[in-house]
Design a protein around this motif. Structure first.
Motif, PDB file in Angstrom:
ATOM      1  N   GLY A  63     -11.467   1.850  -5.938  1.00 46.13           N
ATOM      2  CA  GLY A  63     -10.395   0.855  -6.042  1.00 46.13           C
ATOM      3  C   GLY A  63      -9.274   1.105  -5.049  1.00 46.13           C
ATOM      4  N   VAL A  64      -8.912   2.358  -4.886  1.00 45.95           N
ATOM      5  CA  VAL A  64      -7.868   2.718  -3.916  1.00 45.95           C
ATOM      6  C   VAL A  64      -8.338   2.404  -2.500  1.00 45.95           C
ATOM      7  CG1 VAL A  64      -6.602   4.666  -2.901  1.00 45.95           C
ATOM      8  CG2 VAL A  64      -6.756   4.432  -5.383  1.00 45.95           C
ATOM      9  N   VAL A  66     -10.439   0.124  -1.550  1.00 46.19           N
ATOM     10  CA  VAL A  66     -10.415  -1.325  -1.338  1.00 46.19           C
ATOM     11  C   VAL A  66      -8.974  -1.819  -1.220  1.00 46.19           C
ATOM     12  CG1 VAL A  66     -10.911  -3.560  -2.419  1.00 46.19           C
ATOM     13  CG2 VAL A  66     -12.653  -1.776  -2.401  1.00 46.19           C
ATOM     14  N   ALA A  67      -8.096  -1.316  -2.089  1.00 41.70           N
ATOM     15  CA  ALA A  67      -6.709  -1.797  -2.103  1.00 41.70           C
ATOM     16  C   ALA A  67      -5.916  -1.361  -0.875  1.00 41.70           C
ATOM     17  CB  ALA A  67      -6.003  -1.304  -3.370  1.00 41.70           C
ATOM     18  N   TYR A  68      -6.118  -0.136  -0.409  1.00 46.88           N
ATOM     19  CA  TYR A  68      -5.271   0.395   0.651  1.00 46.88           C
ATOM     20  C   TYR A  68      -6.000   0.792   1.925  1.00 46.88           C
ATOM     21  CZ  TYR A  68      -1.948   0.681  -3.153  1.00 46.88           C
ATOM     22  OH  TYR A  68      -1.138   0.374  -4.198  1.00 46.88           O
ATOM     23  N   GLN A  72     -13.628  -3.755   2.272  1.00 43.91           N
ATOM     24  CA  GLN A  72     -13.840  -5.003   1.570  1.00 43.91           C
ATOM     25  C   GLN A  72     -14.935  -4.814   0.522  1.00 43.91           C
ATOM     26  OE1 GLN A  72     -14.954  -8.220   4.133  1.00 43.91           O
ATOM     27  NE2 GLN A  72     -13.669  -9.638   3.007  1.00 43.91           N
TER      28      GLN A  72
END
Length: 138
Positions: A63-64, A66-68, A72
């Motif tokens: 998740g990190v 993808v977020a930062y 993708q």
């Protein structure tokens, strides 16, 4: 088409290797994800807590990233749920038949020079290449 960024791949490989070595040094366990998840689903011993933390760490790390990390996540909104479930079931069946997954055989097994893991990884890679070829050209 996605761009090949070798530094990102190299960094990811280093992280996988370091995490496998740390798990072996700290717990004496092999970082095979199918075995770790299997130990959560069918607990045989009381060592499930580290397994849960390992899997939660992978999910949070993804998740990190993808977020930062400008990565993708795949867009599955148009993929039927039955396809996703079937794919997951086939992966689970394959890891059971193959007595492990790509992380257990490909990273840890080859690192230990296990003949079974070397053969399994060669089979994984050949089937993956064939799958990509069939998906793109047939």
């Amino acid at each position: 088409m996605l761009e090949l960024i070798p530094w990102t791949s190299l960094f990811g490989g280093i992280l996988l290797g370091v995490s496998a070595v740390l798990l072996m040094l700290v717990n004496g366990k092999t970082a095979g994800i199918s075995g770790i998840v299997n130990g959560i689903i069918i607990p045989r011993t009381k060592d499930w807590a580290w397994r849960v933390l390992f899997v939660v760490g992978m999910v949070i790390g993804g998740g990190v990233a993808v977020a930062y990390g400008h990565f993708q996540a795949p867009d599955l909104t148009t993929t039927p749920v039955i396809t996703i479930v079937a794919a997951g079931a086939l992966v689970g069946l394959g890891t059971k038949i193959g007595n492990g997954c790509t992380s257990g055989h490909g990273i840890c097994g080859i690192g230990r020079l296990s003949p079974r893991s070397i053969i399994a990884t060669c089979i994984f890679m050949a089937v993956a290449a064939l799958t990509v070829y069939l998906r793109l050209h047939v």
